[in-house]
Design an enzyme around this catalytic site. Structure first.
Site, PDB file in Angstrom:
ATOM      1  N   SER A  83      28.294  57.209  34.564  1.00 12.60           N
ATOM      2  CA  SER A  83      29.137  56.999  34.946  1.00 12.60           C
ATOM      3  C   SER A  83      30.319  57.907  35.857  1.00 12.60           C
ATOM      4  CB  SER A  83      30.513  56.828  34.198  1.00 12.60           C
ATOM      5  OG  SER A  83      31.817  56.817  34.995  1.00 12.60           O
ATOM      6  N   TYR A 136      36.036  60.544  27.656  1.00 15.48           N
ATOM      7  CA  TYR A 136      34.968  60.007  28.581  1.00 15.48           C
ATOM      8  C   TYR A 136      33.852  60.321  29.900  1.00 15.48           C
ATOM      9  CZ  TYR A 136      33.261  56.402  31.312  1.00 15.48           C
ATOM     10  OH  TYR A 136      32.021  54.793  32.122  1.00 15.48           O
TER      11      TYR A 136
END
Length: 285
Positions: A169, A182
């Site tokens: 990501s 995250y």
């Protein structure tokens, strides 16, 4: 006549190049293949000729993805599996080998942010519970790379070939506001990717990652869009930081995944991260 000769010549050249992305004979496992991004990658690998095993927790979405692949002329198998459970992964591996053959391509796309660790007016960084933090790591690092690599990797090493693609990501490279757990988990995933690439390079197994930018999916759609389809405040901030001024489309990840899956196309590529982010990581102010 000359133009026809030239056209035939270039078509032949194009055919040679395209053969580098032919995955016929390969068995590919896509963990998280029931999701939007993983599903698109599974579809793309099948269109490139691979037999695809779709692993995920949703039987309904898994069967829908298999049906779509088969309708397009591909071969696929769904195996219900919770990738946070190593025993379940071992059982899934056995089912894939029995149903399709030995695995040569592994795509790890399980993961996602969790509301329990998303900072907001009611939750500060200091207020994050250790268990919630660990759960986020279990999903994005454990299920997202560690456990699948532990289960599927050794067989690839034994055969002396294989390609592993981990889905990271942009938050792994630039810690995105509010999603600290995250971001940290995805950063660890990129580090693990590089570690395994070094460890398994001489054993014929390549390990790389793909960094998507912002792609609307089940988890983040409400975060990105209002009910009328217009961008939310958060969505607008993301678009303002993305030079291409739009969100990604799931099928736009397929090219990078097929490239990394194919030894003919990327045989000397390992330990790298390919960004498919519309320029998000290239932007500062």
């Amino acid at each position: 006549m000359y133009s026809v000769v030239v056209l035939v010549y270039y078509l032949k050249q194009w055919g040679i190049e395209m053969s580098r992305y032919d995955l016929s004979g390969e068995v590919a496992v896509v963990i998280g293949g029931t999701g939007v991004l993983g599903g698109a990658i599974a579809q793309g690998l099948a269109e490139a000729g691979a037999k695809v095993a779709v692993l995920g927790r949703s039987n309904e979405r898994g069967q829908e993805r298999v049906a779509a692949i088969e309708e397009a002329g591909g071969e696929a198998l769904f195996v219900a599996c919770d990738a946070t459970d190593k025993t379940a992964l071992v059982e899934a591996q056995a089912a894939v080998v029995e149903g399709l053959g030995s695995v040569g391509v592994l795509v790890n796309s399980a993961g996602g942010n969790q509301p329990q660790v998303t900072l907001n007016d009611e939750l500060s960084f200091e207020g994050i519970e250790a268990m919630d933090w660990q759960n986020c790591f279990d999903l994005n690092l454990g299920a997202g790379a560690l456990l699948p690599c532990q289960v599927f990797g050794p067989a690839m090493v034994q055969e002396g070939k294989g390609s592993i693609v981990n889905i990271a990501s942009v938050a792994a490279h630039l810690p995105v506001s509010r999603v600290v757990a995250y971001s940290a988990a995805k950063a660890a995933l990129v580090s693990l990717t590089q570690f395994l690439a070094r460890e398994w390079a001489e054993k014929g197994v390549r390990v790389n990652s793909i960094t998507p930018g912002f792609f609307p999916g089940e988890q983040n759609r409400r975060l990105l869009f209002n009910e009328d389809g217009s961008p939310t405040e958060r969505g607008g901030q993301i678009l303002a930081h993305t030079p291409m001024n739009r969100f990604g489309r799931p099928e736009e990840l397929v090219g990078a995944a097929v490239f990394l899956a194919s030894a003919a196309a990327s045989g000397f590529v390992t330990g790298t991260d390919i960004c498919v982010d519309g320029g998000f990581l290239a932007t500062t102010i």
